[in-house]
Enzyme design. Structure first.
Site, PDB file in Angstrom:
ATOM      1  N   HIS A   1       0.447  -1.201  -0.191  1.00 46.94           N
ATOM      2  CA  HIS A   1       0.243   0.024  -0.124  1.00 46.94           C
ATOM      3  C   HIS A   1       0.854   1.521  -0.040  1.00 46.94           C
ATOM      4  O   HIS A   1       0.274   2.663   0.110  1.00 46.94           O
ATOM      5  CB  HIS A   1      -0.745   0.055   1.234  1.00 46.94           C
ATOM      6  CG  HIS A   1      -2.659  -1.206   1.285  1.00 46.94           C
ATOM      7  ND1 HIS A   1      -3.158  -1.666   0.611  1.00 46.94           N
ATOM      8  CD2 HIS A   1      -2.147  -2.128   2.384  1.00 46.94           C
ATOM      9  CE1 HIS A   1      -3.653  -2.319   0.117  1.00 46.94           C
ATOM     10  NE2 HIS A   1      -3.692  -3.464   1.814  1.00 46.94           N
TER      11      HIS A   1
ATOM     12  N   ARG B   1       7.606  -4.872   2.489  1.00 44.91           N
ATOM     13  CA  ARG B   1       6.439  -5.603   2.860  1.00 44.91           C
ATOM     14  C   ARG B   1       5.560  -6.457   1.151  1.00 44.91           C
ATOM     15  O   ARG B   1       6.021  -5.272   0.696  1.00 44.91           O
ATOM     16  CB  ARG B   1       5.002  -5.394   3.195  1.00 44.91           C
ATOM     17  CG  ARG B   1       3.388  -6.358   3.211  1.00 44.91           C
ATOM     18  CD  ARG B   1       2.022  -5.761   3.566  1.00 44.91           C
ATOM     19  NE  ARG B   1       1.820  -4.249   2.813  1.00 44.91           N
ATOM     20  CZ  ARG B   1       0.900  -3.592   4.265  1.00 44.91           C
ATOM     21  NH1 ARG B   1       0.058  -4.513   5.255  1.00 44.91           N
ATOM     22  NH2 ARG B   1       0.384  -2.705   3.739  1.00 44.91           N
TER      23      ARG B   1
ATOM     24  N   GLU C   1      -4.637 -11.606   8.454  1.00 52.16           N
ATOM     25  CA  GLU C   1      -5.760 -10.617   8.395  1.00 52.16           C
ATOM     26  C   GLU C   1      -7.269 -10.616   8.287  1.00 52.16           C
ATOM     27  O   GLU C   1      -7.905  -9.684   7.188  1.00 52.16           O
ATOM     28  CB  GLU C   1      -4.878  -9.554   7.585  1.00 52.16           C
ATOM     29  CG  GLU C   1      -4.049  -9.815   6.920  1.00 52.16           C
ATOM     30  CD  GLU C   1      -3.553  -8.499   5.734  1.00 52.16           C
ATOM     31  OE1 GLU C   1      -3.526  -7.295   6.000  1.00 52.16           O
ATOM     32  OE2 GLU C   1      -3.304  -8.738   4.802  1.00 52.16           O
TER      33      GLU C   1
ATOM     34  N   THR D   1      -6.084  -3.740   9.983  1.00 56.08           N
ATOM     35  CA  THR D   1      -7.824  -2.991   9.103  1.00 56.08           C
ATOM     36  C   THR D   1      -8.137  -3.571   8.187  1.00 56.08           C
ATOM     37  O   THR D   1      -9.763  -4.200   8.584  1.00 56.08           O
ATOM     38  CB  THR D   1      -6.902  -1.408   8.266  1.00 56.08           C
ATOM     39  OG1 THR D   1      -5.869  -2.271   7.603  1.00 56.08           O
ATOM     40  CG2 THR D   1      -6.120  -0.652   9.793  1.00 56.08           C
ATOM     41  N   ASP D   2      -7.505  -4.166   7.752  1.00 58.88           N
ATOM     42  CA  ASP D   2      -8.292  -5.962   6.954  1.00 58.88           C
ATOM     43  C   ASP D   2      -8.827  -6.886   7.807  1.00 58.88           C
ATOM     44  O   ASP D   2      -9.953  -7.493   7.407  1.00 58.88           O
ATOM     45  CB  ASP D   2      -7.054  -6.284   5.919  1.00 58.88           C
ATOM     46  CG  ASP D   2      -6.773  -5.254   5.201  1.00 58.88           C
ATOM     47  OD1 ASP D   2      -7.780  -5.684   4.245  1.00 58.88           O
ATOM     48  OD2 ASP D   2      -5.734  -5.163   5.072  1.00 58.88           O
TER      49      ASP D   2
HETATM   50  C1  3PY Z   1      -3.736  -4.058   7.736  1.00 58.52           C
HETATM   51  O1  3PY Z   1      -4.125  -3.232   8.606  1.00 58.52           O
HETATM   52  O2  3PY Z   1      -4.681  -4.689   7.120  1.00 58.52           O
HETATM   53  C2  3PY Z   1      -1.973  -4.033   7.342  1.00 58.52           C
HETATM   54  O3  3PY Z   1      -2.095  -4.455   6.521  1.00 58.52           O
HETATM   55  C3  3PY Z   1      -1.167  -2.879   8.191  1.00 58.52           C
HETATM   56  O4  3PY Z   1      -0.700  -2.621   6.949  1.00 58.52           O
HETATM   57 MG    MG Z   2      -3.727  -4.971   4.731  1.00 61.05          MG
END
Ligand code: 3PY
Ligand code: MG
Length: 259
Positions: free
Chosen positions: A46, A71, A148, A173-174
């Protein structure tokens, strides 16, 4: 002893404090690398980073005592091999949902016979004398599949049983989105904390190292106190904008006499 600072810290039983680079700039990487972090991760998923900016960030951090990590954008052998060839000593991979996907990740990241990584460490090989990099890469490179999604939580134990991973990395967050929450970073909701507790416990049972993305010192300290062994403190764009906003707001308050 390991040459990888992240592995040294884990061997001592301590937690790694990781930085996160979204800005495609060697200078930004250099500034961040001298701030006291243990590792610095270039975010090619991202972040506004491409392959060349990743290499420039690694070059800029090389004279500082930090582990260069990446990443990658996806669990795909082309970019994983290329990022490692560019000098990453740690690999965080998004959206690893099953044990088979974790096995694929390990295979892409390790030289035979442990995996299927193709030889050609164009830049990584320069960290050591010619020909020695390949001998230590399989042992030294940290591999962290990201947990995630709900599916990855359901498959967590099978994922953690995959040989060759060093732990997992939580993307809050995911993860929250897949449970109908958020998105936010430092969750305190009990249903998410239960997942975190399970990740820590199952990692401990296997001598693995759980990592997590945080948004600053408070969430990071809470995560370390829960047992996480690698915490990321926001990204440099987030840190920059938080501090800049604080200074702008403070200035405006001071000149209007409200401070
Ligand atoms: C998330 O919060 O989904 C991430 O991938 C953090 O970078
Ligand atoms: Mg993520």
């Amino acid at each position: 002893m390991s040459v990888n600072k992240v592995k040294q810290i884990w061997s001592a039983g301590d937690a790694v404090v990781n930085a996160w680079l979204s800005i495609p700039s060697g200078f930004a990487a250099e500034v961040v690398a001298q701030c006291g972090f243990d590792s610095v991760t270039v975010d090619m998923q991202h972040g506004v980073q491409d392959y060349i900016s990743m290499v420039e960030c690694f070059q800029a951090m090389q004279s500082h005592p930090v582990t260069p990590m990446v990443r990658v954008p996806w669990n795909e052998p082309g970019i994983i091999g290329k990022a490692l060839d560019g000098g990453a000593y740690g690999l965080i991979c998004p959206m690893v949902n099953t044990a088979q996907e974790a096995r694929n990740l390990v295979s892409y990241a390790k030289y035979p016979p442990a995996g299927t990584r193709s030889n050609g460490p164009i830049r990584a090989g320069m960290y050591r004398t010619a020909g020695t990099y390949q001998k230590m890469a399989n042992e030294e490179i940290v591999i962290l599949p990201m947990v995630e999604t709900k599916t990855s939580v359901e498959n967590m134990e099978a994922i953690l049983d995959v040989q060759g991973i060093d732990g997992v990395y939580i993307g809050p967050t995911d993860l929250g989105l897949s449970y109908g929450l958020g998105p936010k970073v430092d969750y305190t909701e009990p249903e998410i904390l239960l997942i975190y507790e399970k990740v820590v416990k199952e990692c401990n049972n296997r001598k693995l190292n759980p990592g997590i993305h945080c948004s600053g010192a408070e969430g990071a300290a809470r995560a370390i106190n829960m047992g996480f062994k690698l915490v990321t403190l926001s990204d440099e764009a987030g840190l920059m904008s938080t501090y800049a906003k604080l200074q702008v707001n403070q200035t405006r308050k001071m000149i209007s006499g409200k401070a």
